[in-house]
Design a protein around this motif. Structure first.
Motif, mmCIF file in Angstrom:
data_model
loop_
_atom_site.group_PDB
_atom_site.id
_atom_site.type_symbol
_atom_site.label_atom_id
_atom_site.label_comp_id
_atom_site.label_asym_id
_atom_site.label_seq_id
_atom_site.Cartn_x
_atom_site.Cartn_y
_atom_site.Cartn_z
ATOM 1 N N VAL A 152 15.694 21.256 44.787
ATOM 2 C CA VAL A 152 14.850 21.211 45.750
ATOM 3 C C VAL A 152 15.071 20.613 47.041
ATOM 4 O O VAL A 152 15.389 19.587 46.947
ATOM 5 N N LEU A 153 15.041 21.391 48.102
ATOM 6 C CA LEU A 153 15.347 20.497 49.388
ATOM 7 C C LEU A 153 13.733 20.592 50.204
ATOM 8 O O LEU A 153 13.428 21.740 50.465
ATOM 9 N N VAL A 154 13.524 19.691 50.577
ATOM 10 C CA VAL A 154 12.142 19.623 51.441
ATOM 11 C C VAL A 154 12.711 19.027 52.847
ATOM 12 O O VAL A 154 13.389 18.285 53.128
ATOM 13 N N GLU A 155 11.736 19.400 53.899
ATOM 14 C CA GLU A 155 11.927 19.198 55.131
ATOM 15 C C GLU A 155 10.304 18.625 55.637
ATOM 16 O O GLU A 155 9.348 19.474 55.731
ATOM 17 N N ASN A 156 10.305 17.305 55.546
ATOM 18 C CA ASN A 156 8.598 16.703 55.968
ATOM 19 C C ASN A 156 8.146 16.977 57.302
ATOM 20 O O ASN A 156 7.219 16.442 57.617
ATOM 21 N N VAL A 188 18.728 30.762 47.409
ATOM 22 C CA VAL A 188 17.909 29.889 47.954
ATOM 23 C C VAL A 188 16.634 30.691 48.426
ATOM 24 O O VAL A 188 16.746 31.731 48.954
ATOM 25 N N GLU A 189 15.519 30.049 48.157
ATOM 26 C CA GLU A 189 14.313 30.639 48.335
ATOM 27 C C GLU A 189 13.060 29.557 49.140
ATOM 28 O O GLU A 189 12.985 28.716 48.568
ATOM 29 N N TYR A 203 12.635 24.264 50.027
ATOM 30 C CA TYR A 203 13.356 25.450 49.400
ATOM 31 C C TYR A 203 13.839 25.374 47.943
ATOM 32 O O TYR A 203 14.367 24.138 47.572
ATOM 33 N N ALA A 204 13.691 26.343 47.324
ATOM 34 C CA ALA A 204 14.317 25.914 45.732
ATOM 35 C C ALA A 204 15.916 26.746 45.734
ATOM 36 O O ALA A 204 15.793 27.901 46.437
#
Length: 214
Positions: A152-156, A188-189, A203-204
């Motif tokens: 999991v990629l996160v952008e805060n 990538v979703e 993003y998963a």
């Protein structure tokens, strides 16, 4: 040099979402009472606001969340100039011209990311590098491995939020960049989107043979 306590608290909420004084104290090595005093000061400045949440029986827990004023402490890079440029491009060159501008930006960004990822032999290494690149650009990005072997990629934070709201082709382009730079072996979703009202973008990422569950 360490950040002032008020900035550390604001950064904590921005990166984690609403927190209690106890959680903030544990994260920043201070007592819950000390964190509560700081939250009271930040509330007086209009930067945070309380949210009382009930978890089962008993008294509700008080969480502290960023206000709109608090979110503005994390700048949207050159938002006024960017909005003017997008509007001018659309007015002078039309929708096709704006799409060409987005495509040009996409190609430049992809080239930069691919160069930075030279030597990243695994998907995990590429995800970690992508998070580092995005953080350097102001997105406060982080990543985690999931139980199913994906990521999991996160952008805060979104430093181009105003521009993205005015031209959602930018968000579409960034998703395309992620898919291209992580390679054909990855899926990538986008699972959370600031423009849909979420606190962050997430993003998963999975292996193409074993897609991550979304």
């Amino acid at each position: 040099m360490s950040r002032p306590t008020d900035e550390r608290l604001l950064y904590l909420i921005k990166s984690r979402g609403p927190v209690t004084a106890r959680d903030a104290g544990a994260a920043l090595a201070m007592t819950p009472a000390g964190a509560q005093q700081w939250f009271a000061k930040l509330a007086e400045a209009g930067l945070v606001a309380p949210e009382d949440r009930r978890h089962g029986r008993g008294r509700p827990l008080r969480y502290w969340a960023l206000t709109e004023h608090g979110h503005r402490r994390f700048p949207d890079r050159h938002s006024d100039l960017t909005l003017d440029m997008l509007a001018s491009t659309r007015a002078v060159f039309g929708a096709d011209g704006l799409e060409r501008l987005i495509a040009h930006r996409e190609a430049q960004t992809l080239s930069k990311y691919e160069a930075a990822m030279a030597g990243c032999a695994t998907l995990q290494a590429r995800v970690a590098k992508l998070a580092a690149l995005r953080s350097a650009e102001g997105y406060m990005a982080d990543w985690q491995r999931t139980d199913d072997g994906g990521f999991v990629l996160v952008e805060n934070h979104c430093p181009i939020c105003a521009a993205a709201a005015a031209c959602q082709g930018l968000c579409r382009s960034e998703l395309a960049i992620f898919r291209a730079v992580l390679g054909p072996g990855a899926t990538v979703e986008r699972t959370e989107h600031v423009l849909d009202g979420a606190r962050r973008c997430a993003y998963a990422i999975g292996h193409a043979s074993q897609p991550a569950e979304v």
